[in-house]
Structure formats: C-alpha cells, structure tokens
Design a protein around this motif. Structure first.
Motif, PDB file in Angstrom:
ATOM      1  N   VAL A 175     105.312   3.246  66.912  1.00  0.00           N
ATOM      2  CA  VAL A 175     105.277   4.613  66.530  1.00  0.00           C
ATOM      3  C   VAL A 175     104.903   4.921  65.218  1.00  0.00           C
ATOM      4  O   VAL A 175     104.068   5.584  65.032  1.00  0.00           O
ATOM      5  CB  VAL A 175     106.749   5.212  66.717  1.00  0.00           C
ATOM      6  N   ILE A 176     105.114   3.855  64.273  1.00  0.00           N
ATOM      7  CA  ILE A 176     104.846   4.242  62.830  1.00  0.00           C
ATOM      8  C   ILE A 176     103.366   3.613  62.225  1.00  0.00           C
ATOM      9  O   ILE A 176     103.040   4.016  61.326  1.00  0.00           O
ATOM     10  CB  ILE A 176     106.116   3.742  62.223  1.00  0.00           C
ATOM     11  N   SER A 177     102.952   2.588  63.135  1.00  0.00           N
ATOM     12  CA  SER A 177     101.671   1.932  62.749  1.00  0.00           C
ATOM     13  C   SER A 177     100.492   2.932  62.322  1.00  0.00           C
ATOM     14  O   SER A 177      99.432   2.785  61.400  1.00  0.00           O
ATOM     15  CB  SER A 177     101.212   1.191  63.995  1.00  0.00           C
ATOM     16  N   PRO A 178     100.094   4.097  63.129  1.00  0.00           N
ATOM     17  CA  PRO A 178      99.259   5.056  62.806  1.00  0.00           C
ATOM     18  C   PRO A 178      99.351   5.626  61.476  1.00  0.00           C
ATOM     19  O   PRO A 178      98.171   5.588  60.774  1.00  0.00           O
ATOM     20  CB  PRO A 178      99.168   6.202  63.906  1.00  0.00           C
ATOM     21  N   LEU A 179     100.445   5.995  61.145  1.00  0.00           N
ATOM     22  CA  LEU A 179     100.717   6.611  59.927  1.00  0.00           C
ATOM     23  C   LEU A 179     100.587   5.500  58.726  1.00  0.00           C
ATOM     24  O   LEU A 179      99.854   5.670  57.617  1.00  0.00           O
ATOM     25  CB  LEU A 179     102.152   6.855  59.645  1.00  0.00           C
ATOM     26  N   LEU A 180     100.902   4.314  59.024  1.00  0.00           N
ATOM     27  CA  LEU A 180     100.817   3.165  58.023  1.00  0.00           C
ATOM     28  C   LEU A 180      99.451   2.904  57.730  1.00  0.00           C
ATOM     29  O   LEU A 180      98.917   2.666  56.669  1.00  0.00           O
ATOM     30  CB  LEU A 180     101.546   1.820  58.425  1.00  0.00           C
ATOM     31  N   ALA A 181      98.660   2.966  58.819  1.00  0.00           N
ATOM     32  CA  ALA A 181      97.267   2.684  58.644  1.00  0.00           C
ATOM     33  C   ALA A 181      96.462   3.826  57.940  1.00  0.00           C
ATOM     34  O   ALA A 181      95.794   3.140  56.886  1.00  0.00           O
ATOM     35  CB  ALA A 181      96.583   2.731  60.132  1.00  0.00           C
ATOM     36  N   ASN A 182      96.738   4.826  58.293  1.00  0.00           N
ATOM     37  CA  ASN A 182      96.303   6.199  57.329  1.00  0.00           C
ATOM     38  C   ASN A 182      96.562   5.794  55.861  1.00  0.00           C
ATOM     39  O   ASN A 182      95.906   6.273  55.141  1.00  0.00           O
ATOM     40  CB  ASN A 182      96.651   7.431  57.971  1.00  0.00           C
ATOM     41  N   ILE A 183      97.773   5.539  55.656  1.00  0.00           N
ATOM     42  CA  ILE A 183      98.300   5.185  54.208  1.00  0.00           C
ATOM     43  C   ILE A 183      97.457   4.224  53.503  1.00  0.00           C
ATOM     44  O   ILE A 183      96.917   4.244  52.430  1.00  0.00           O
ATOM     45  CB  ILE A 183      99.734   4.676  53.960  1.00  0.00           C
ATOM     46  N   TYR A 184      97.053   3.089  54.379  1.00  0.00           N
ATOM     47  CA  TYR A 184      96.526   1.994  53.737  1.00  0.00           C
ATOM     48  C   TYR A 184      94.943   2.323  53.579  1.00  0.00           C
ATOM     49  O   TYR A 184      94.425   2.100  52.364  1.00  0.00           O
ATOM     50  CB  TYR A 184      96.481   0.678  54.859  1.00  0.00           C
ATOM     51  N   LEU A 185      94.327   2.994  54.481  1.00  0.00           N
ATOM     52  CA  LEU A 185      93.160   3.288  54.164  1.00  0.00           C
ATOM     53  C   LEU A 185      92.786   4.569  53.312  1.00  0.00           C
ATOM     54  O   LEU A 185      91.902   4.685  52.654  1.00  0.00           O
ATOM     55  CB  LEU A 185      92.519   3.685  55.683  1.00  0.00           C
ATOM     56  N   HIS A 186      93.842   5.241  53.113  1.00  0.00           N
ATOM     57  CA  HIS A 186      93.791   6.458  52.240  1.00  0.00           C
ATOM     58  C   HIS A 186      93.517   5.767  50.815  1.00  0.00           C
ATOM     59  O   HIS A 186      92.793   6.094  50.102  1.00  0.00           O
ATOM     60  CB  HIS A 186      95.055   7.160  52.026  1.00  0.00           C
ATOM     61  N   TYR A 187      94.230   4.762  50.376  1.00  0.00           N
ATOM     62  CA  TYR A 187      94.265   3.974  49.314  1.00  0.00           C
ATOM     63  C   TYR A 187      92.814   3.264  48.992  1.00  0.00           C
ATOM     64  O   TYR A 187      92.067   3.063  48.003  1.00  0.00           O
ATOM     65  CB  TYR A 187      95.146   3.335  48.746  1.00  0.00           C
ATOM     66  N   VAL A 188      92.577   2.346  50.018  1.00  0.00           N
ATOM     67  CA  VAL A 188      91.531   1.473  50.107  1.00  0.00           C
ATOM     68  C   VAL A 188      90.221   2.046  50.330  1.00  0.00           C
ATOM     69  O   VAL A 188      89.381   1.767  49.710  1.00  0.00           O
ATOM     70  CB  VAL A 188      91.759   0.539  51.369  1.00  0.00           C
ATOM     71  N   MET A 189      90.069   3.151  51.360  1.00  0.00           N
ATOM     72  CA  MET A 189      88.689   3.566  51.524  1.00  0.00           C
ATOM     73  C   MET A 189      88.488   5.052  50.906  1.00  0.00           C
ATOM     74  O   MET A 189      87.636   5.396  50.512  1.00  0.00           O
ATOM     75  CB  MET A 189      88.338   3.454  52.908  1.00  0.00           C
ATOM     76  N   ASP A 190      89.506   6.007  51.478  1.00  0.00           N
ATOM     77  CA  ASP A 190      89.234   7.528  51.515  1.00  0.00           C
ATOM     78  C   ASP A 190      89.158   7.923  49.953  1.00  0.00           C
ATOM     79  O   ASP A 190      88.149   8.403  49.663  1.00  0.00           O
ATOM     80  CB  ASP A 190      90.431   8.222  52.146  1.00  0.00           C
ATOM     81  N   SER A 191      90.099   7.680  49.149  1.00  0.00           N
ATOM     82  CA  SER A 191      90.108   8.133  47.900  1.00  0.00           C
ATOM     83  C   SER A 191      88.822   7.640  47.015  1.00  0.00           C
ATOM     84  O   SER A 191      88.243   8.111  46.307  1.00  0.00           O
ATOM     85  CB  SER A 191      91.622   7.580  46.994  1.00  0.00           C
ATOM     86  N   TRP A 192      88.680   6.152  47.482  1.00  0.00           N
ATOM     87  CA  TRP A 192      87.558   5.436  46.645  1.00  0.00           C
ATOM     88  C   TRP A 192      86.295   6.327  47.223  1.00  0.00           C
ATOM     89  O   TRP A 192      85.236   6.478  46.100  1.00  0.00           O
ATOM     90  CB  TRP A 192      87.601   4.093  47.108  1.00  0.00           C
ATOM     91  N   THR A 193      85.948   6.577  48.319  1.00  0.00           N
ATOM     92  CA  THR A 193      84.701   7.311  48.751  1.00  0.00           C
ATOM     93  C   THR A 193      84.584   8.600  48.387  1.00  0.00           C
ATOM     94  O   THR A 193      83.671   9.277  47.823  1.00  0.00           O
ATOM     95  CB  THR A 193      84.624   7.264  50.350  1.00  0.00           C
ATOM     96  N   GLU A 194      85.843   9.182  48.128  1.00  0.00           N
ATOM     97  CA  GLU A 194      85.876  10.860  47.715  1.00  0.00           C
ATOM     98  C   GLU A 194      85.461  10.683  46.314  1.00  0.00           C
ATOM     99  O   GLU A 194      84.598  11.419  45.559  1.00  0.00           O
ATOM    100  CB  GLU A 194      87.161  11.356  47.726  1.00  0.00           C
ATOM    101  N   GLY A 195      85.713   9.579  45.594  1.00  0.00           N
ATOM    102  CA  GLY A 195      85.006   9.371  44.025  1.00  0.00           C
ATOM    103  C   GLY A 195      83.829   9.551  43.999  1.00  0.00           C
ATOM    104  O   GLY A 195      83.062  10.039  43.225  1.00  0.00           O
TER     105      GLY A 195
END
Length: 396
Positions: free
Chosen positions: A165-185
């Motif tokens: 149940v929790i894996s999709p949220l954990l995946a979003n947290i991981y990719l938020h810091y690893v890829m999303d925030s970096w790409t937004e910058g």
C-alpha cells in the motif's frame, strides 16, 4: 488471514492492533511474492502483504499525504489524491500543444522499485518527518522482505515492494528529491521551452532544442547514478516531435515523425481538417493484442457457463476499455477492439455444440443487448485541463 476472516472479529482485531502499535510490539510480516508477466517478456515481482500490514500502511499513507502533498510538484501525477492517468495525459497534450516543444524524451527508469536505496529514502523522509515511530515503521516495511519457495524469510536490502500500500508514496518521495526538484531547478534556469509529466517511474519530457534535450539526458544519468538509479536505455528514446517535426524531417529526406507511448496510448503527430498541428492518440496495439489474448483464454474457461453470465462479463470488459481509452480521436481503435471481442465471443459460442450452432440473427440480438457501443467518453484535454486547474495552477 483473509479480509473476511479478519472482519469476523473486526473490533477486537483492530483494538489488538492498536494496542500493539502503541506498545511498539507491532512487527510487519514478510510478504508472499508472486510474479506477473510484463509486455517485454520479463516478469514483475509483486508482494502480497498481510491484512494488518495493509491497514497500518494505509493509515501511514493518510498521514504522510497530508505532509507531502504540499511538497510534490505539479507535474507528478502517479498515485496521488485527486490525480489520475487522464490528468497526466491531459497535461502532456496541453504542454506539447501550447509550448515550444520540438523534441520528446520518452524515458523509463531501469527496475526503479527494485533499486531504491533504503538509506537515501529514510534520509529524505527524515527531512520532513520528525516522528521516529513512523520512520521506524517505514524501515520495517521496506526491509521486511518476502518468503521464498521453501518458507524462509528473505530480507530486503534495497527497493520498495511492489504491491504494498505504501510503496507508491515512498516512490514519489524518492523521485521528488532525486529527479523532480532537480529537474524543476533546471527548468527555471533554462530560457528555452521545457515540459515534464511524470507518472510513477514513467516520464515524458519536452524540449525546444535537441541539444537542450541531450544535455538534460546526460546530466540526468549522472544525477540518478548518485542515488542508485539508472535509465533503461532500451526503453528511453529522444525523438523529433511537434508542430514542425513533419516539415523538418521532410526537408532532411526522412519519413513521418516517430511516435511515443505513454500510459497506454501511442502519441503521434497529426493534423486537423484545417491543417493545424494536433497530437493524435490511439490505443497501443500491443495492449489490444494482449487483452484479446486474455479474453480468448477466459472465454475457453467459460465455454459451458450460462450465456448471460459470459455476456455480463464481456460487457464489463468492453465498458472498462471504453472508460479508459475513450478519448477524442481514438474511436477507430475502440471500435476495432469491440469488433474483435464480438468475433471471439461468436467463435466461443459456436464451439459449445457441434449440433446446435449459434445462428447469426440470435447472436446479433445478444450483441445489441450486452456489448456496449464504442464511444468517446472523455472531453478534449484543453477543456478538462483548464477546468481542473482553473487556468491558474501549473500542472505540467
């Protein structure tokens, strides 16, 4: 234990679970692991959690969503409240249509859920969550592992169990810091057009210039490598796509613009009757063929079931297909799918008995009653997108 067994004594079971959580005596159980086939011929491991683990994880998701929904960026769509695959498809359509997009990077991460680094994941969560009890629970869930074929527990050293149940949220947290925030910058620093739409580990990016896209791709691979991730080179492509793609490729003596796939649809360059560029979308052919094969198998299993029972099942299959793939411009593919389902049903009915074949007149009446007509059920992307965002919120 099944849900039905747990529900039989729901009050006492929930009370006992609550007491164990408060006393820090709750221990997640290793999952049962199964594998399901993927479209490329490989297998995807799926973890089936215990009933109590699902209950506690859902409670944790409710708490963590209240925190991270304030942090997650607009172009992240996968497994988030009030966001769907069609929202992601709409955002991608609008981004390509309204921005200066000439190149598409269709990107896939290599075995993402298997390669999440536990230390980094916990570090990211600790950045926003101070409650050590909740952090301890997350650590227990991601390391609980699974039972092998001999009944022995296999602990997990990295990765998030797919199916929990929790894996999709954990995946979003991981990719938020690893890829999303970096790409937004990078996007904010760039003066050229750039769009991004991500659904879980499936991402599509649009760029104005080819060199801009290639530079991002090179830098991204370095960025991902720092956190144990990598790009699936076989499934990642940079293609020329957009309002000038056909014209530019014709000048170079090349064929039609290439296509890319995202969330079940093949996206291709098309034109309106007035000659204006538009994005065409149709159901991925492989998906249709795979679904039809599954229907064939199921029809054989239902060979001697009552006709109305099989008809009811087929109705739900065709209606479900329509509910997802019924987007503007995809009518032909939907009608073809419906026709193929009807052919297979007729063939199955005629196999039921060599002496009493199904007459065509009777069969057409069954089809008219049970099999829904192909129709468009979704609005044009620009209408729904602007309603959802109220023309203010940037979702791509």
């Amino acid at each position: 234990m099944s849900w039905q067994d747990y529900e039989a004594s729901i009050d006492s079971n929930i009370y006992d679970l609550h007491e164990r959580l408060q006393a820090k005596k709750y221990q997640p159980k290793p999952a049962k692991r199964i594998t399901i086939p993927k479209s490329d011929g490989s297998e995807r491991p799926i973890s089936i959690q215990s009933v109590e683990d699902k209950i506690v994880q859902q409670a944790a998701v409710h708490v963590l969503n209240a925190i991270y929904e304030n942090d997650f960026l607009g172009f992240s769509y996968g497994f988030r409240p009030e966001r769907s695959q069609h929202n992601a498809l709409d955002a991608l359509y609008i981004g390509i249509d309204q921005r200066k997009v000439n190149w598409i990077l269709d990107m896939d991460l290599e075995k993402f859920f298997d390669r999440v680094e536990h230390d980094w994941l916990i570090h990211f969560i600790e950045h926003r969550v101070a409650d050590q009890r909740l952090i301890k629970l997350v650590k227990q869930w991601i390391t609980a592992g699974h039972m092998d074929e001999h009944g022995h527990r296999v602990k997990a050293n990295r990765g998030c169990p797919q199916g929990s149940v929790i894996s999709p949220l954990l995946a979003n947290i991981y990719l938020h810091y690893v890829m999303d925030s970096w790409t937004e910058g990078l996007r904010r620093e760039s003066h050229a057009g750039m769009i991004i739409v991500r659904y879980a580990d499936d991402t599509v990016l649009g760029f104005q210039y080819e060199e801009q896209a290639r530079h991002y791709y090179e830098q991204l691979q370095l960025q991902l490598g720092q956190y144990g991730l990598s790009v699936n080179v076989k499934k990642t492509r940079l293609i020329e796509f957009g309002r000038y793609a056909a014209q530019n490729r014709a000048k170079r003596g090349l064929g039609k613009p290439e296509t890319f796939s995202f969330l079940g649809f093949t996206h291709y360059c098309s034109q309106t009757r007035a000659g204006r560029f538009q994005i065409g979308r149709k159901t991925i052919s492989k998906s249709i063929n795979k679904k039809l094969k599954e229907i064939n198998v199921e029809l054989r299993k239902r060979m001697h079931r009552p006709v109305w029972e099989t008809a009811q099942w087929l109705k739900s299959v065709v209606q479900g297909h329509t509910n997802y793939f019924g987007v503007p411009g995809n009518f032909a593919a939907m009608a073809k799918f419906r026709d193929e389902v009807i052919k297979r049903w007729l063939k199955a009915l005629r196999r039921r008995s060599q002496r009493h074949k199904m007459p065509w007149s009777k069969f057409t009446r069954l089809v008219a009653i049970w099999i829904p007509l192909a129709k468009i059920v979704h609005p044009y992307p620009n209408r729904r997108f602007h309603v959802n965002t109220r023309s203010r919120s940037r979702m791509h």
